[in-house]
Design a protein around this motif. Structure first.
Motif, mmCIF file in Angstrom:
data_model
loop_
_atom_site.group_PDB
_atom_site.id
_atom_site.type_symbol
_atom_site.label_atom_id
_atom_site.label_comp_id
_atom_site.label_asym_id
_atom_site.label_seq_id
_atom_site.Cartn_x
_atom_site.Cartn_y
_atom_site.Cartn_z
ATOM 1 N N LYS A 322 50.600 33.376 84.298
ATOM 2 C CA LYS A 322 49.496 32.438 84.513
ATOM 3 C C LYS A 322 50.027 31.189 85.216
ATOM 4 O O LYS A 322 51.192 30.834 85.056
ATOM 5 C CB LYS A 322 48.860 32.066 83.172
ATOM 6 N N PRO A 323 49.186 30.509 86.000
ATOM 7 C CA PRO A 323 49.647 29.328 86.736
ATOM 8 C C PRO A 323 50.129 28.226 85.800
ATOM 9 O O PRO A 323 49.598 28.039 84.702
ATOM 10 C CB PRO A 323 48.396 28.877 87.499
ATOM 11 N N TYR A 324 51.153 27.525 86.253
ATOM 12 C CA TYR A 324 51.533 26.300 85.553
ATOM 13 C C TYR A 324 52.103 25.289 86.535
ATOM 14 O O TYR A 324 52.264 25.595 87.723
ATOM 15 C CB TYR A 324 52.454 26.585 84.372
ATOM 16 N N LEU A 325 52.366 24.083 86.059
ATOM 17 C CA LEU A 325 52.645 22.959 86.943
ATOM 18 C C LEU A 325 54.092 22.990 87.435
ATOM 19 O O LEU A 325 54.965 22.315 86.896
ATOM 20 C CB LEU A 325 52.345 21.636 86.226
ATOM 21 N N GLY A 326 54.325 23.772 88.468
ATOM 22 C CA GLY A 326 55.658 23.864 89.026
ATOM 23 C C GLY A 326 55.607 24.231 90.496
ATOM 24 O O GLY A 326 54.729 24.986 90.929
ATOM 25 N N THR A 327 56.548 23.699 91.272
ATOM 26 C CA THR A 327 56.642 23.986 92.700
ATOM 27 C C THR A 327 58.060 24.416 93.040
ATOM 28 O O THR A 327 59.035 23.747 92.671
ATOM 29 C CB THR A 327 56.256 22.755 93.543
#
Length: 569
Positions: A322-327
């Motif tokens: 699932k998406p999470y806050l990372g680049t």
């Protein structure tokens, strides 16, 4: 957060050319940082404990099944750099530190801010003063945890003698910036005061609506002064280390495992079900997956991208993605001649086919990235690079034009090195990028280094282009943008320096209107993406295998999962 931030593999033979990224599927390792946007109320009380379950008379008469051994075996990526909270930078360290130590605030299973050692707090009307009231709690050696312990730990974070990579994260606190820069020599001038044993006052330079989430970051975790004074740099070794979290360290065998055991002195020990957590370094992701399938691990740090099709067909209910806050990004060293040229940075960014990497190389386990601050950051309008909607063929043509304008030709190509840390997945992406850059006339070589060596190389800016990743320390755009302030120290691994960007980011600290504050940060990111000191490539999804035997694991967009909430069924 480390220091992503820190941080923090069996190599598959790759076929040359564009066939590389059509037939190999990596998933970059996760890195750095940690925390989420705090709740708004001025005073927060400790949530009431859930009522104990009651068995029926019939159930009581039924013979109980043998109790499962309460030991969690968990893959954890790279070997941790250090267990010292003020000195670490990576996620692999933070995962373990959150078990050994507990801050003023901490995480719920779904990633929300909740009381930690501070059972409640008040915030002044101007948002610049926080008063925390500490619960009765103990260190693992039985000493009481006091407000003075937190004052000492916060001072240690900004002490120039410690040289913490993450020291700038404390800049919202009064005098933190001046102390870490050596302009103020008196550590006690930091705006953190132990009013008494149970009361801690923190004064900020300006209001920071994300502050309660910020101080969950592992660099703000308290450390035991007497232990550090006694053992010095050896204070984090098993037998020496003293923590205040739900677990304490029993054993650390480098490159093999770290074993934590339940801390009987933890204030909520009665509700901690796990007796032991064993963390394993698992840079070889294929081997990690094999160990999971053999029942040796119950949670993996990642999954091999070339197994995602099999996993989705056969183990879908054990796979979290699932998406999470990372680049995931490539940082360009602007302190070197070629990296200092904007047309070179833009050409390199244009030539990367993010969709091919996301869809074919990672098999959809990541999302293409055209922004620095990830989409889904609360109340923030996502900003994108100018070429986001440009057809790939046009981008390739533009990249060639820019490189020619910078003086590079097929006879005199741009030569550079791509640095990455050990991982089969990082290598696959690097090879794909290498091939894409070759198509526009760039001669790139690859340099693989082990995690700690790689971190040193990045910190010393001894690279041309380096793989990097940043996981949000809390759910606010500032956790991404302040990384590249000109005075952010080694965290600014590009050596980026733009006075207008600095001003917009720093001005946002004093803006109380939420919309105006976000507008300032959005404009700052527009400038940043125009300068392209980094190349955003992918946005993260969580990628874990989680056994059905593990209870209490819950998805959250910062991807931290505390053992105190888990059990083995």
């Amino acid at each position: 957060m480390k220091k992503v931030w820190i941080a923090i593999a069996a190599v598959v033979v790759i076929v040359a050319g564009y066939f590389i990224y059509q037939n190999n599927q990596p998933a970059p390792t996760q890195e750095a940082a940690q925390t989420e946007q705090p709740a708004a109320p001025a005073t927060t009380e400790q949530p009431a404990a859930a009522p104990a379950t009651t068995e029926t008379q019939q159930a009581a008469a039924t013979p109980a099944a043998p109790a499962a051994e309460q030991v969690l075996h968990r893959g954890n990526g790279a070997e941790p750099e250090t267990m010292d909270p003020q000195k670490s930078t990576g996620v692999t360290e933070a995962n373990i530190q959150y078990e050994i130590f507990e801050g003023l605030t901490t995480y719920t299973p779904d990633g929300q801010v909740t009381p930690g050692v501070a059972e409640k707090w008040e915030v002044s009307d101007d948002g610049k003063t926080y008063t925390f009231h500490l619960r009765d709690s103990k260190w693992s050696n039985g000493d009481p945890v006091t407000a003075a312990d937190f004052a000492y730990s916060f001072q240690r974070l900004v002490d120039p003698a410690i040289a913490a990579d993450y020291a700038p994260i404390a800049d919202p606190i009064l005098n933190a910036e001046q102390i870490r820069k050596g302009e103020e020599k008196d550590l006690t001038k930091l705006g953190v005061t132990a009013v008494d044993d149970k009361t801690l006052k923190i004064e900020l330079v300006k209001s920071a609506p994300y502050f309660l989430g910020l101080i969950r970051h592992n660099t703000f975790l308290p450390v035991h002064k007497a232990t550090i004074d006694k053992f010095g740099q050896d204070w984090t070794k098993p037998g020496n280390i003293v923590g205040n979290g739900a677990f304490t360290m029993q054993e650390w065998t480098p490159q093999a495992s770290i074993t934590l055991v339940k801390n009987p002195n933890y204030y909520d020990a009665a509700n901690v079900k796990l007796e032991k957590i064993v963390y394993y370094p698992t840079e070889d992701i294929s081997e990690e997956f094999k160990r999971y399938r053999n029942g040796e691990l119950q949670v993996t740090y990642e999954v091999p991208s070339d197994q995602i099709g099999f996993i989705e067909s056969n183990l879908k209910d054990e796979y979290e993605a699932k998406p999470y806050l990372g680049t995931y990004y490539y940082v360009i060293n602007e302190t070197r001649e070629n990296g200092a040229k904007k047309e070179v940075r833009e050409a390199l960014a244009l030539a990367i086919d993010r969709e091919a990497i996301a869809d074919k190389v990672t098999q959809g386990s990541f999302l293409p990235a055209y922004s620095w601050v990830p989409p889904g950051t609360p109340d923030y309008n996502t900003q994108y690079v100018s070429f986001k909607d440009m057809p790939m063929a046009d981008r390739v043509a533009k990249a060639k034009e820019l490189l020619a304008g910078a003086g590079f030709t097929p006879e005199k190509p741009l030569k550079l090195e791509i640095l990455y840390n050990t991982s089969e997945n990082h290598k696959k992406i690097a090879i794909a990028v290498q091939d894409m850059w070759k198509q526009v006339g760039v001669d790139a070589t690859l340099n693989n280094q082990e995690w700690q060596v790689y971190l040193d190389t990045r910190d010393n800016k001894a690279f041309d282009v380096a793989r990097a990743a940043w996981i949000g320390d809390y759910a606010d755009p500032i956790t991404f943008l302040d990384l590249f302030l000109s005075d952010a120290g080694v965290r600014n691994d590009a050596g980026y320096n733009n006075a207008e960007f600095d001003k917009l980011v720093k001005d946002s600290f004093g803006i109380t209107d939420p919309k105006a504050r976000m507008a300032s940060l959005e404009k700052a990111e527009q400038i940043f993406l125009g300068d392209l000191p980094i190349i955003p490539i992918l946005h993260y999804k969580t990628k874990h295998m989680v056994s059905k035997k593990v209870a209490g694991w819950a998805y959250n967009n910062l991807d931290f999962h505390l053992g105190r909430y888990m059990s083995i069924q």
